[in-house]
Design a protein around this motif. Structure first.
Motif, short mmCIF file in Angstrom:
data_model
loop_
_atom_site.label_atom_id
_atom_site.label_comp_id
_atom_site.label_asym_id
_atom_site.label_seq_id
_atom_site.Cartn_x
_atom_site.Cartn_y
_atom_site.Cartn_z
N LEU A 1 -13.77 -4.03 -4.23
CA LEU A 1 -13.64 -3.13 -5.39
C LEU A 1 -12.55 -3.58 -6.33
CD1 LEU A 1 -14.20 0.53 -4.14
CD2 LEU A 1 -15.60 -0.82 -5.69
N GLU A 2 -11.42 -4.06 -5.78
CA GLU A 2 -10.34 -4.53 -6.65
C GLU A 2 -10.82 -5.67 -7.54
OE1 GLU A 2 -6.51 -5.47 -5.21
OE2 GLU A 2 -6.16 -3.45 -4.39
N CYS B 1 4.87 16.46 9.86
CA CYS B 1 5.37 15.36 10.69
C CYS B 1 5.23 15.59 12.17
CB CYS B 1 6.83 15.10 10.42
SG CYS B 1 7.36 15.65 8.86
N LEU C 1 8.80 11.11 3.81
CA LEU C 1 8.27 12.20 2.99
C LEU C 1 9.16 13.44 3.09
CD1 LEU C 1 5.96 13.11 1.15
CD2 LEU C 1 4.74 13.90 3.17
N SER D 1 2.47 17.28 -0.08
CA SER D 1 1.81 17.19 1.22
C SER D 1 0.30 17.38 1.13
CB SER D 1 2.43 18.18 2.20
OG SER D 1 2.77 19.37 1.55
N ARG E 1 0.84 -1.21 0.00
CA ARG E 1 0.00 0.00 0.00
C ARG E 1 0.87 1.25 0.00
NH1 ARG E 1 -4.83 0.81 3.72
NH2 ARG E 1 -5.78 1.77 1.92
N PRO F 1 -11.70 4.94 -5.04
CA PRO F 1 -11.98 3.51 -5.13
C PRO F 1 -10.73 2.66 -5.33
CG PRO F 1 -12.58 4.64 -7.16
CD PRO F 1 -12.21 5.69 -6.17
N ALA F 2 -10.66 1.58 -4.59
CA ALA F 2 -9.59 0.60 -4.71
C ALA F 2 -8.20 1.24 -4.64
CB ALA F 2 -9.75 -0.23 -5.99
N ASP F 3 -8.03 2.14 -3.68
CA ASP F 3 -6.72 2.77 -3.42
C ASP F 3 -6.21 3.62 -4.58
OD1 ASP F 3 -6.53 1.90 -0.90
OD2 ASP F 3 -5.01 0.38 -1.24
N SER G 1 -19.30 1.46 -6.86
CA SER G 1 -18.26 2.19 -6.14
C SER G 1 -18.75 3.55 -5.68
CB SER G 1 -17.05 2.31 -7.07
OG SER G 1 -16.25 3.39 -6.74
N TYR H 1 -2.03 9.02 7.46
CA TYR H 1 -3.10 9.28 8.42
C TYR H 1 -3.85 7.99 8.79
CZ TYR H 1 -7.58 11.11 10.09
OH TYR H 1 -8.72 11.35 10.80
N PRO I 1 -11.61 3.65 -10.66
CA PRO I 1 -10.20 3.73 -10.26
C PRO I 1 -9.30 4.28 -11.36
CG PRO I 1 -11.10 1.56 -9.78
CD PRO I 1 -12.14 2.29 -10.55
N ALA J 1 -9.84 7.77 18.52
CA ALA J 1 -8.41 7.45 18.62
C ALA J 1 -7.62 8.70 18.97
CB ALA J 1 -7.91 6.86 17.31
N PHE K 1 -3.82 6.98 12.63
CA PHE K 1 -5.02 7.16 13.43
C PHE K 1 -6.05 6.06 13.21
CE2 PHE K 1 -3.09 11.31 13.27
CZ PHE K 1 -3.18 11.69 14.60
N TYR L 1 -8.65 13.70 1.05
CA TYR L 1 -9.50 13.22 2.13
C TYR L 1 -10.97 13.51 1.85
CZ TYR L 1 -11.21 12.21 6.79
OH TYR L 1 -11.90 11.66 7.84
N ASN M 1 -5.18 2.66 12.10
CA ASN M 1 -4.62 1.37 12.50
C ASN M 1 -3.72 1.47 13.73
OD1 ASN M 1 -5.93 0.29 10.30
ND2 ASN M 1 -4.17 0.53 8.95
N PHE M 2 -3.68 2.63 14.33
CA PHE M 2 -2.89 2.83 15.55
C PHE M 2 -1.42 2.50 15.36
CE2 PHE M 2 -7.18 1.58 17.04
CZ PHE M 2 -7.53 2.77 17.65
N ARG M 3 -0.88 2.69 14.16
CA ARG M 3 0.56 2.44 13.97
C ARG M 3 1.27 3.79 13.85
NH1 ARG M 3 -0.66 -2.80 11.10
NH2 ARG M 3 -1.35 -1.62 9.32
N ALA N 1 6.37 9.79 7.67
CA ALA N 1 6.49 11.24 7.61
C ALA N 1 7.93 11.64 7.32
CB ALA N 1 6.02 11.86 8.93
N TRP N 2 8.87 10.93 7.94
CA TRP N 2 10.27 11.27 7.71
C TRP N 2 10.73 10.88 6.31
CZ3 TRP N 2 13.39 14.57 10.04
CH2 TRP N 2 12.92 15.11 11.25
N ARG O 1 -12.28 -2.52 0.20
CA ARG O 1 -11.22 -2.24 -0.78
C ARG O 1 -11.00 -3.44 -1.69
NH1 ARG O 1 -5.80 -2.40 0.56
NH2 ARG O 1 -6.23 -2.12 2.77
#
Lengths: 313, 440
Positions: free
Chosen positions: B413-414, B26, A290, A244, A82, A259-261, B260, A271, A171, B93, A275, A250, A277-279, A287-288, B410
């Protein structure tokens, strides 16, 4: 007191080979005036910045203390499909939308520079999209324009082209609707171009027309070379802005990158990872990355600028 | 200063802009923990916050219930905060990380383990103001993580297909026997709807959430999660992910782009709500929201098709939602008091009705029996009708897998857009979900 004057003072002292008494009270006053900015810089920018650098080497889920994991986050980047998709989307977007946006901004600035009536009105009107570009209303508007029953399909219909597809939900085309949105927000480069055009002395043009130069020749050999610093300035800013970009992506995809990334912008993925997936550690590492990418592009820009940017002084 | 084309000014400005704008992306916030110091249910004036997601109907009813609570407990002021589903979890969150978590949180089983295992929820068993004695052990069990009661089950919901009877009547179609229909019957009927309507109405849209994937796995004798890991087989998952594409090929569901487009619309604008889709997979409790959104269309709830007419007990009642108390709350006893009111008090029961699902508290169902709206009656009747099909509830979504709904949408859709084959998508899905669980 300018930097140049300070420089000169220092040089004089060196030549004389003895110390000049530094006026202490002046420095204290200066520090006092600078304090709000310095405190802000250290507390609100430098502090969080260093903390995010630290977080990029940790596993941090937002809710528990970070846990040092060394280079794990950066290793994961190599195999994260991804992330690769996000990079592909973002690079495509930057490479296409930046030149297009600057071109539109330049053409309109040239048109407005001719001193037409109601100039302030047009200038404001053209600037308006820049203010609206990231608002939620745009998400709705873009659906109305590029949806299956949207304006674009209606216009295509009048032109005899049957289209029932939703551009924003496909897409293959969704990213291009956001590119278009970005081009549409050409207001701030346009205003900077306008300011730059005003700085070109009229006498150059007068001299050129006396010599029989036509409009194209004047543009090619006077306007463009003298405008290159402005083009450069706009280019650097536009590339950073485009990398950026977050809000537009969003609001148009509702935060999914779908659609479909196909509109999974780098910052949007960052993001989601942080926020959603809490990773947060991984998000900080992203970010770094980037920062490095933007830094590399900006550095490359400055290096290349020696070859094409013409400075007057 | 004159605006000059000087090298220093421009280069400096560009560089400064590069530095500040690039790095601004960041910075991450961290703040002090909120003031603590629990005061066990003393009579002093306190303010607590209640957070929930949902439709307009829920916002109104919840606000009304809050007002009733404040009338009964004048020393507690409740501030309600609400949003839609997606925004809710982003906000929760962020506020949790900023030590600004609401005192009472509407919780979902997708996120329960994620929040509980990270120590952000209070042990409800230790709070005396919440009475849990009305609930059976099995219902209470779905609110526990590792034996601790982190969440109070509010309701249970079943999964259904809602059929817009008005559309079928208009088209002169009759629903097949839904007690024994197979998936092929369902697909054929959906395609017939599209065909008879001349394309104005589409038969249905594919399933696309965790609940339905659980049921799909169970119909095939599998489970989505076992012992905290992904356990569905790629083949079964591939069939699930390919459902939309397969249906669109025979006209039973919309084309890829039209489908979609639906995904990002609010509930009252999607095809099923505006009478352009005859059947929809959803939770039975949504019947009230869909009826309202479709201006009172006659919606009928029917069972899911099976391959082998109702052979196994594949269905289960999902914990509709829970209420939890934040471990950061300064007033946990008052927070628990609010939950107690919302799930046990007859006044609250009458206000909330079945909007949050069929109440988990049996006393509440009894109490409501006479005052149900037609939609609520349908929901209760449907839930009664599937009693024979109910099996053991599956384990709750493990920590790290909270994003499973987004993943499902996702990958559907793929496959729908044919950028992945179903089996490739299934393999990628499983490895992505599993690595997400491993990393948590």
């Amino acid at each position: 007191m300018s930097l140049a004057e300070l420089d000169r003072m220092r040089t004089e002292r060196d030549k004389a080979g003895r110390k000049i008494k530094v006026k202490q009270p002046d420095n204290k006053a200066a520090l006092g005036f600078l304090a709000p900015w310095i405190i802000g810089l250290l507390g609100l920018t430098a502090g969080p910045l260093l903390y995010s650098l630290y977080l990029s080497f940790t596993k941090y889920n937002l809710l528990q203390p970070p846990e040092w994991t060394g280079l794990d986050n950066f290793e994961r980047m190599l195999t994260d499909d991804r992330l690769h998709q996000a990079l592909k989307v973002t690079f495509t977007y930057v490479i296409v939308s930046v030149p297009l946006q600057l071109l539109v901004a330049l053409v309109l600035a040239l048109a407005l520079d001719r001193g037409m009536r109601f100039l302030p009105f047009y200038r404001s009107a053209f600037y308006l999209p820049s203010l609206l570009g990231g608002s939620v209303a745009i998400a709705v508007l873009w659906r109305l324009v590029f949806g299956a029953d949207g304006l674009l399909n209606a216009i295509l219909g009048w032109m005899g082209i049957e289209s029932t597809q939703s551009w924003i939900s496909n897409p293959d085309t969704a990213l291009w609707t956001i590119v278009l949105l970005h081009v549409w927000t050409f207001g701030s480069p346009m205003v900077i171009f306008l300011a730059g055009l005003r700085q070109i002395p009229k006498s150059y043009y007068e001299a050129a027309s006396t010599d029989g130069a036509n409009a194209w020749w004047q543009f090619r050999h006077i306007t463009l070379p003298l405008l290159t610093p402005i083009v450069f300035f706009n280019l650097v800013l536009a590339i950073i802005n485009a990398f950026s970009n977050f809000t537009q992506a969003y609001v148009v995809s509702g935060g999914t990158g779908g659609p479909a990334d196909s509109t999974l912008f780098y910052t949007l993925y960052l993001y989601q990872e942080g926020f959603g997936n809490f990773r947060m550690g991984y998000a900080a590492a992203m970010a770094w990355l980037l920062v490095l990418i933007i830094g590399a592009f900006t550095g490359l820009n400055f290096w290349l600028s020696k070859r094409w940017v013409h400075y007057d002084d | 200063m004159e605006f000059t084309r000087s090298r220093r000014v421009l280069a400096g400005a560009a560089f400064a802009a590069a530095a500040t704008m690039g790095l601004a992306a960041c910075s991450s916030g961290s703040s002090d923990p909120a003031s603590s110091g629990a005061d066990g249910g003393s009579g002093e004036q306190v303010e607590i916050r209640l957070n929930w997601w949902g439709s307009d109907a829920r916002h109104e009813r919840t606000q009304e219930a809050i007002d009733a609570f404040m009338a009964e407990y004048p020393n507690i002021t409740v501030v309600g905060e609400f949003s839609d589903w997606t925004g809710y979890w982003d906000k929760l969150a962020t506020s949790t990380a900023g030590s600004n978590m609401p005192d009472v949180i509407q919780m979902d089983q997708l996120y329960l383990a994620s929040y509980a295992e990270r120590g952000t929820l209070a042990d409800l068993g230790a709070l005396s103001t919440l009475d849990t004695s009305n609930l059976s052990d099995s219902v209470l069990g779905i609110g526990q993580v590792d034996g601790t009661q982190y969440a109070m089950p509010v309701s249970t919901v079943g999964f259904t297909i809602l059929v817009n009877q008005d559309i079928l009547d208009e088209l002169g179609l009759t629903l097949p026997d839904t007690d024994s229909w197979t998936w092929d019957d369902f697909y054929a009927f959906a395609a017939e709807v599209t065909e008879v309507s001349g394309g104005d109405v589409v038969g249905t849209a594919p399933m696309n959430n965790e609940f339905s994937l659980q049921l799909w796995a169970r119909q095939n004798g599998e489970a989505l999660f076992t012992d905290g890991n992904v356990s569905i087989s790629p083949e079964v998952l591939a069939d699930y992910l390919a459902q939309g594409l397969e249906m669109s090929k025979i006209g039973a569901s919309a084309e890829a782009t039209a489908y979609s487009e639906q995904a990002s619309l609010p509930l009252d604008q999607i095809d099923f709500s505006v009478g352009k889709q005859a059947m929809a997979f959803t939770q039975i409790t949504q019947i009230a929201a869909y009826t309202a959104a479709s201006d009172g269309a006659n919606l009928v709830a029917v069972k899911l098709p099976t391959e082998d007419a109702n052979a196994s007990k594949y269905l289960y009642l999902k914990p509709g939602m829970y209420f939890s108390v934040s471990s950061q709350s300064a007033h946990p006893e008052e927070a628990a008091q609010l939950i107690d009111f919302l799930v046990n008090d007859p006044t609250a029961a009458e206000i909330i009705g079945t909007e949050r699902g069929l109440p988990a508290n049996p006393n509440t169902i009894e109490l409501l029996a006479d005052s149900l709206t037609p939609e609520e009656t349908k929901a209760v009747e449907y839930t009664d009708s599937i009693a024979d099909l109910l099996g053991e509830a599956p384990e709750i979504v493990p920590n790290g897998a909270s994003g499973v709904d987004g993943l499902i949408q996702r990958y559907i859709l793929e496959v729908y857009f044919e950028s992945s084959s179903p089996i490739d998508a299934a393999d990628a899905f499983i490895s992505e979900l599993q690595s997400s669980i491993d990393a948590a």
